[in-house]
Design a protein around this motif. Sequence first.
Motif, short mmCIF file in Angstrom:
data_model
loop_
_atom_site.label_atom_id
_atom_site.label_comp_id
_atom_site.label_asym_id
_atom_site.label_seq_id
_atom_site.Cartn_x
_atom_site.Cartn_y
_atom_site.Cartn_z
N ASP A 81 -13.54 -6.57 56.23
CA ASP A 81 -14.53 -7.57 55.88
C ASP A 81 -14.22 -8.26 54.53
OD1 ASP A 81 -16.72 -9.20 56.12
OD2 ASP A 81 -18.17 -7.65 55.61
N GLY A 84 -14.20 -10.70 51.60
CA GLY A 84 -15.22 -11.65 51.17
C GLY A 84 -16.63 -11.27 51.59
N LYS A 85 -16.77 -10.12 52.26
CA LYS A 85 -18.08 -9.63 52.72
C LYS A 85 -18.82 -10.67 53.54
CE LYS A 85 -17.43 -5.85 50.41
NZ LYS A 85 -16.16 -5.34 50.85
N THR A 86 -18.10 -11.25 54.52
CA THR A 86 -18.71 -12.27 55.38
C THR A 86 -19.46 -11.66 56.54
OG1 THR A 86 -16.76 -12.42 56.80
CG2 THR A 86 -16.82 -13.89 54.88
N GLY A 87 -19.03 -10.47 56.99
CA GLY A 87 -19.59 -9.89 58.20
C GLY A 87 -18.98 -10.48 59.46
N TYR A 142 -7.49 -14.20 49.28
CA TYR A 142 -7.24 -12.78 49.01
C TYR A 142 -6.11 -12.65 48.00
CZ TYR A 142 -5.90 -7.92 49.61
OH TYR A 142 -5.59 -6.61 49.38
N GLU A 186 -8.53 -8.13 45.90
CA GLU A 186 -9.83 -8.79 45.86
C GLU A 186 -9.84 -10.00 46.79
OE1 GLU A 186 -10.93 -7.85 41.19
OE2 GLU A 186 -10.59 -9.91 41.82
N LYS A 225 -12.42 -13.34 48.09
CA LYS A 225 -13.64 -14.10 47.81
C LYS A 225 -13.71 -15.30 48.74
CE LYS A 225 -11.73 -16.99 44.19
NZ LYS A 225 -11.79 -17.49 42.84
#
Length: 192
Positions: free
Chosen positions: A33, A35-38, A73, A79, A81
């Motif tokens: 996941d 960027g933690k988008t789901g 990335y 990391e 974003k």
Amino acid sequence: MSIPKGRTSYFGRYENPEKFRLVPQHGIRIVMDPGKTGYASCWDMNVSPFDGTLYAALCWEGGHGAHARLVAYDYDKDEAKIVSKIERLTLPPKRQLPHSKLHESMSFLPDGRMIATTHSTDRAMHHPEWMPFAHVDHVFEGFPGSAILIYDPKTGETRNMGIPAPRESIYGATYTPKDNAFYMIGFMRGHV
């Protein structure tokens, strides 16, 4: 798929430590996941030849009517974003088919900017299913056409350059420095 007791499937979840044990671990990195988008899918990615940043176009194909996310990335920092939320650039009405992907179109221009096009492969929120040809010419519920987007990593800005072919969903594109041109092919009507 049902797995008999005592056996391991290599088609299981990423969290399963057996999933990638046959792949040389020094050559891969799995980022869950980014960027933690789901979001569960990715149909395009490219590495910048200028700074080595990996860009991934994350999407959701599960009938959620979601718009794509462009994620950067940084391998060294591990990391990721989100750098672009596509609906903020295309301003789609809720009844239209979403700009659900950047699909096979991410290229880099000579000045370091990235160029890509949107594509639609998900239903509108109120539609029971993805039916692009049933709504291709519908003013309010169809797809207005793919947008050409340009992301500038120096400024962090993404610009919508417009729709080159109305009511066409661009399936793939590439920039060629030889011609200084961006070639595209359409999904709905077969435009080139």
